[in-house]
Scaffold this active site. Structure first.
Site, PDB file in Angstrom:
ATOM      1  N   HIS A 232       0.852  -1.196   0.000  1.00 56.30           N
ATOM      2  CA  HIS A 232       0.000   0.000   0.000  1.00 56.30           C
ATOM      3  C   HIS A 232       0.884   1.240   0.000  1.00 56.30           C
ATOM      4  O   HIS A 232       2.085   1.150   0.274  1.00 56.30           O
ATOM      5  CB  HIS A 232      -0.895   0.025   1.255  1.00 56.30           C
ATOM      6  CG  HIS A 232      -0.112   0.177   2.530  1.00 56.30           C
ATOM      7  ND1 HIS A 232       0.531  -0.876   3.151  1.00 56.30           N
ATOM      8  CD2 HIS A 232       0.178   1.275   3.289  1.00 56.30           C
ATOM      9  CE1 HIS A 232       1.154  -0.451   4.228  1.00 56.30           C
ATOM     10  NE2 HIS A 232       0.963   0.873   4.341  1.00 56.30           N
ATOM     11  N   HIS A 289       4.800   0.181  -0.200  1.00 59.22           N
ATOM     12  CA  HIS A 289       5.551  -0.614   0.778  1.00 59.22           C
ATOM     13  C   HIS A 289       4.656  -1.689   1.387  1.00 59.22           C
ATOM     14  O   HIS A 289       3.431  -1.641   1.260  1.00 59.22           O
ATOM     15  CB  HIS A 289       6.154   0.296   1.859  1.00 59.22           C
ATOM     16  CG  HIS A 289       5.139   1.138   2.587  1.00 59.22           C
ATOM     17  ND1 HIS A 289       4.531   2.249   2.030  1.00 59.22           N
ATOM     18  CD2 HIS A 289       4.611   1.037   3.825  1.00 59.22           C
ATOM     19  CE1 HIS A 289       3.696   2.790   2.891  1.00 59.22           C
ATOM     20  NE2 HIS A 289       3.714   2.068   3.997  1.00 59.22           N
ATOM     21  N   ARG A 299       7.901  -9.085  15.115  1.00 55.73           N
ATOM     22  CA  ARG A 299       8.317  -7.744  14.703  1.00 55.73           C
ATOM     23  C   ARG A 299       7.298  -6.723  15.202  1.00 55.73           C
ATOM     24  O   ARG A 299       6.088  -6.988  15.197  1.00 55.73           O
ATOM     25  CB  ARG A 299       8.410  -7.705  13.180  1.00 55.73           C
ATOM     26  CG  ARG A 299       8.789  -6.381  12.638  1.00 55.73           C
ATOM     27  CD  ARG A 299       9.276  -6.463  11.195  1.00 55.73           C
ATOM     28  NE  ARG A 299       9.648  -5.126  10.813  1.00 55.73           N
ATOM     29  CZ  ARG A 299       8.817  -4.261  10.251  1.00 55.73           C
ATOM     30  NH1 ARG A 299       7.584  -4.609   9.939  1.00 55.73           N
ATOM     31  NH2 ARG A 299       9.226  -3.040   9.987  1.00 55.73           N
TER      32      ARG A 299
HETATM   33  C1  LIG Z   1      -4.919   8.477   9.143  1.00 55.17           C
HETATM   34  C2  LIG Z   1      -4.958   7.252   8.677  1.00 55.17           C
HETATM   35  C3  LIG Z   1      -3.992   6.695   7.714  1.00 55.17           C
HETATM   36  C4  LIG Z   1      -4.385   5.235   7.646  1.00 55.17           C
HETATM   37  C5  LIG Z   1      -5.870   5.300   7.819  1.00 55.17           C
HETATM   38  C6  LIG Z   1      -5.966   6.226   9.039  1.00 55.17           C
HETATM   39  O1  LIG Z   1      -7.257   6.715   9.194  1.00 55.17           O
HETATM   40  C7  LIG Z   1      -5.499   5.499  10.298  1.00 55.17           C
HETATM   41  C8  LIG Z   1      -4.664   4.285  10.014  1.00 55.17           C
HETATM   42  C9  LIG Z   1      -3.734   4.447   8.805  1.00 55.17           C
HETATM   43  C10 LIG Z   1      -3.352   3.097   8.213  1.00 55.17           C
HETATM   44  C11 LIG Z   1      -2.165   2.405   8.909  1.00 55.17           C
HETATM   45  C12 LIG Z   1      -1.877   1.068   8.201  1.00 55.17           C
HETATM   46  C13 LIG Z   1      -1.832   1.209   6.680  1.00 55.17           C
HETATM   47  C14 LIG Z   1      -3.042   2.042   6.183  1.00 55.17           C
HETATM   48  C15 LIG Z   1      -3.103   2.065   4.657  1.00 55.17           C
HETATM   49  C16 LIG Z   1      -4.309   1.540   6.856  1.00 55.17           C
HETATM   50  O2  LIG Z   1      -5.071   0.685   6.459  1.00 55.17           O
HETATM   51  O3  LIG Z   1      -4.471   2.204   8.056  1.00 55.17           O
HETATM   52  C17 LIG Z   1      -2.948   3.427   6.792  1.00 55.17           C
HETATM   53  C18 LIG Z   1      -4.001   4.459   6.365  1.00 55.17           C
HETATM   54  C19 LIG Z   1      -3.537   5.325   5.215  1.00 55.17           C
HETATM   55  O4  LIG Z   1      -2.434   5.876   5.228  1.00 55.17           O
HETATM   56  O5  LIG Z   1      -4.321   5.441   4.265  1.00 55.17           O
HETATM   57  O1  LIG Z   2       5.397  -2.336   9.821  1.00 57.20           O
HETATM   58  C1  LIG Z   2       5.882  -1.752   8.876  1.00 57.20           C
HETATM   59  O2  LIG Z   2       7.085  -1.803   8.618  1.00 57.20           O
HETATM   60  C2  LIG Z   2       5.026  -0.951   7.943  1.00 57.20           C
HETATM   61  C3  LIG Z   2       3.837  -0.349   8.625  1.00 57.20           C
HETATM   62  C4  LIG Z   2       3.038   0.503   7.699  1.00 57.20           C
HETATM   63  O3  LIG Z   2       3.272   0.546   6.526  1.00 57.20           O
HETATM   64  C5  LIG Z   2       1.939   1.326   8.233  1.00 57.20           C
HETATM   65  O4  LIG Z   2       1.616   1.222   9.444  1.00 57.20           O
HETATM   66  O5  LIG Z   2       1.374   2.109   7.445  1.00 57.20           O
HETATM   67 FE   LIG Z   3       2.212   2.186   5.527  1.00 57.55          FE
END
Ligand SMILES: C=C1C[C@]23C[C@@]1(O)CC[C@H]2[C@@]12CCC[C@@](C)(C(=O)O1)[C@H]2[C@@H]3C(=O)O
Ligand SMILES: O=C(O)CCC(=O)C(=O)O
Ligand SMILES: [Fe+2]
Length: 358
Positions: A232, A289, A299
């Site tokens: 993503h 990534h 991890r």
């Molecule tokens: C602010 C945000 C970015 C995020 C979606 C969120 O509302 C909170 C979680 C964030 C996260 C973390 C993991 C990867 C990601 C793609 C997800 O599913 O939740 C990111 C979101 C993002 O950057 O779009």
């Molecule tokens: O765990 C990681 O190295 C990546 C985490 C990540 O991509 C995220 O939280 O958006």
């Molecule tokens: Fe990420």
């Protein structure tokens, strides 16, 4: 009053089966629902970069006089870099890692007391992007937006206040660092604070907001077939990631394939997110990534996801636009963008791209 990050998905419910989260430590075999193939993610089998090429995201010393140009170069070529001498106390990095470890060591039933709701952002559960994949990811997460007090009280009835202090201090440090990094990167393009209207009106950082994403990738019986966090890009301006000493993060380069980012003790990883790609009119690469898992070591990672307040419209910096360099994207707020991403995932950027008139 603009919607805060906390309210972003109100009215946009998503059903994610957090309550089916397994006790990973009890699984001796990888269940079929966790076995990924190229069919489940087109890039799953994309060739990794051979270790002999030695190509990796740069490690940049923030005290170096040429740091701005090095950051700019990394943002254009990789969309990611690591930083040393970032000024965040090592003790604080250790504290946030300790907090993350303690949280995920709690029994599943306790963690589920703070499960993320269908319309919420904060809390325990699987990553929001899970809804776009047929297979499950070998990880669990905890998202923090605003004060974690209510959730932390449920997790640690006794110790929650200490843990809240750590989060507050960590976010404070990250906020300052993220802003410094953004201006250094923009400086490399000849852009200063006066060129970015919403930032120059609000120089005290009140224009920014953030979420903290704690990730846990447990030891996995068949790591080659599993996926910790699927490929993503982040929706952010910048993401600052603190990883423990176990490798797993990989970044994608068209010419190299997947490249593993080695943990460097005390350093932090920085990713360019989609909003910074838009702001730089496509000059900075929003890096694709993912996180892989392994058979021997759990991890942990902590991602500081940083972007603008919800009423701020992000569009290409006027200084980077000209009759020949047309604005590649229309303007968008972080809230609008997160909602677009929640519906269209990896098509979100193309949904807001301007199409050149023929
Ligand atoms: C602010 C945000 C970015 C995020 C979606 C969120 O509302 C909170 C979680 C964030 C996260 C973390 C993991 C990867 C990601 C793609 C997800 O599913 O939740 C990111 C979101 C993002 O950057 O779009
Ligand atoms: O765990 C990681 O190295 C990546 C985490 C990540 O991509 C995220 O939280 O958006
Ligand atoms: Fe990420």
């Amino acid at each position: 009053m603009p919607a805060m990050l906390t309210d972003v998905f109100r009215g946009h419910p998503i059903h994610l089966p957090h309550s089916h989260q397994p006790d990973f430590t009890s699984l001796r075999e990888l269940p079929d629902s966790y076995k990924w193939t190229p069919k489940d993610d087109l890039l799953f089998a994309a060739a990794p970069s051979p270790p002999t090429t030695g190509e990796n995201i740069p490690l940049i010393d923030l005290d170096h006089p040429d740091a701005a140009n090095q950051i700019g170069h990394a943002c254009r070529t990789w969309g990611a870099f690591q930083i040393a001498n970032h000024g965040v106390p090592l003790g604080l990095l250790q504290d946030i890692e300790f907090l993350t470890g303690s949280l995920f060591r709690l029994p599943v039933q306790r963690k589920l007391k703070a499960a993320r709701s269908e319309t919420g952002v904060s809390g325990y559960g699987v990553a929001r992007i899970a809804s776009f994949f047929n297979k499950k990811m070998w990880s669990e997460g905890f998202t923090i937006t605003g004060s974690p007090l209510n959730d932390f009280r449920k997790l640690w009835p006794q110790l929650h206040l200490n843990y809240c202090d750590i989060v507050e201090e960590y976010e404070e440090q990250m906020k300052k660092l993220a802003s410094k990094l953004m201006w250094l990167a923009l400086k490399s393009l000849g852009v200063s604070e006066e060129d970015v209207e919403w930032a120059s009106l609000n120089s005290d950082l009140n224009w920014a907001q953030a979420a903290l994403q704690l990730n846990h990738y447990p030891v996995c019986p068949e790591p080659d077939r599993a996926m910790g966090l699927a490929a993503h890009t982040d929706s952010t301006l910048l993401t600052i990631l603190c990883q423990n000493n176990t490798a797993g993060l990989q970044v994608f380069r068209d010419d190299l394939g997947w490249v593993t980012v080695p943990p460097v003790p005390g350093s932090l990883v920085v990713n360019v997110g989609d909003l910074f790609h838009i702001l730089s009119n496509g000059l900075f690469k929003s890096v694709l990534h993912r996180a892989r898992v392994n058979q021997t070591r759990a991890r942990l990672s902590v991602a500081f996801l940083w972007g603008p307040q919800s009423d701020i419209k992000i569009s290409p910096v006027p200084k980077l636009v000209s009759p020949v360099e047309l604005p590649l994207y229309r303007s968008v707020t972080w809230t609008e963008y997160l909602r677009t991403k929640a519906t269209h995932f990896n098509k979100a950027l193309s949904m807001i791209r301007n199409h050149r008139e023929e």
